[in-house]
Enzyme design. Sequence first.
Site, short mmCIF file in Angstrom:
data_model
loop_
_atom_site.label_atom_id
_atom_site.label_comp_id
_atom_site.label_asym_id
_atom_site.label_seq_id
_atom_site.Cartn_x
_atom_site.Cartn_y
_atom_site.Cartn_z
N ALA A 75 -12.11 110.23 45.77
CA ALA A 75 -10.79 110.42 45.62
C ALA A 75 -10.23 110.47 44.04
O ALA A 75 -10.43 109.64 43.41
CB ALA A 75 -9.68 109.37 46.34
N LYS B 102 -13.03 116.22 41.25
CA LYS B 102 -14.03 117.13 41.60
C LYS B 102 -13.36 118.63 41.83
O LYS B 102 -14.09 119.58 41.51
CB LYS B 102 -14.53 116.62 42.96
N HIS C 170 -2.35 122.11 43.41
CA HIS C 170 -3.66 122.78 43.53
C HIS C 170 -3.17 124.29 43.32
O HIS C 170 -3.94 124.79 42.32
CB HIS C 170 -4.26 122.71 44.76
#
Length: 361
Positions: free
Chosen positions: A192, A196, A232
């Site tokens: 978390a 990544k 995102h």
Amino acid sequence: MDGALLIDLTPGAAFAAARAGRSLGGVRQVLLSHPHDGPAVEVPAGLPRPGRVPDGQELALLTGHRVRAVAMDAGGTGYAVTGPDGQRLLYVPPGSAPAGLEEGNGEMYDMVVADVVGRPDALARLRAAGAVGPTTDVIAVHLDHGVPPGAELRRRLAAAGARAVPDGTTLVVGVYEDVPDVPRRTLVLGGARSGKSVEAERRLEAFADVLYVATGGTRDEDSEWAARVTAHRERRPGSWRTAETCDLVPLLEADGAPLLIDCLSLWLTDAMDSVGAWDDAVWADGGQRAVRERVRELTGAVRRARRTVVAVSNEVGSGIVPATASGRRYRDELGRLNAAFAGECEHVLLVVAGQAVVLRG
């Protein structure tokens, strides 16, 4: 270029040429590309006065070179140079990308020299326009002290299909070079907030037409989840498309633009939900078999995939053992999924505290 054309006058140009074993004595034309609003440029003795070709116009040199000025989006001038034998090179100044390119209408260059790390979108635009193809030799320049050195730089450039060379290297346009191949299939693992997803996005930021596959779907009345999704989306290039689905096999089996899947752990959650695999009795009575068959279908599609694929997954096997049987079941199945998916990938990364560790590739 060919001893006849010099693009830009950086401080100490004559000394830099001497260190590289080159002479500026044969230069017949000096062109400026950087935006310039400061003091006059110092011209070394013996060089002609520098000039700048207006955007869109072409200059023909007595040596047989043709130089066309290419408009940039951040000031300055780019130059497309065609040699006497027809080889084509594009030089892009630092911090800039070509402006006004039409998709699919670009003439392909044999070599592109550009700010690949600082402006990966420049390479994405050139690819979308057809100006950069699989055989184009992409050379990364304008690399400053903010760029990671060594293996990390080579890894990032390889993901963009580019390379860097030492100062003073002679580059021959149009000859075969060992151009880095962009890995066909990549798995990015991490915990978390490890970074990544950022690492996965970075691997495709030099491509304009990317399909971002969000496996998390939408969650009504969950403001925290909505904020994550928004963050995102805002981070991704505007040219990327988004699909919210867990039906990954058809996407993997179809031809098309690069695919970024974020993430496999949520895909597994959906797969277990769909068969009721959280229940011990259901798991024992066919649930396990159904989930593992879904995983086999997925990894088989990855093996057959012809498009570029970058997938993200959580690495959960190093933490506390879950207190419930269903939690342990999920942890174990995700470990199996990650291992099976990684087995089909040429490149596997583990991201820890924002640092990418290469496990394969």
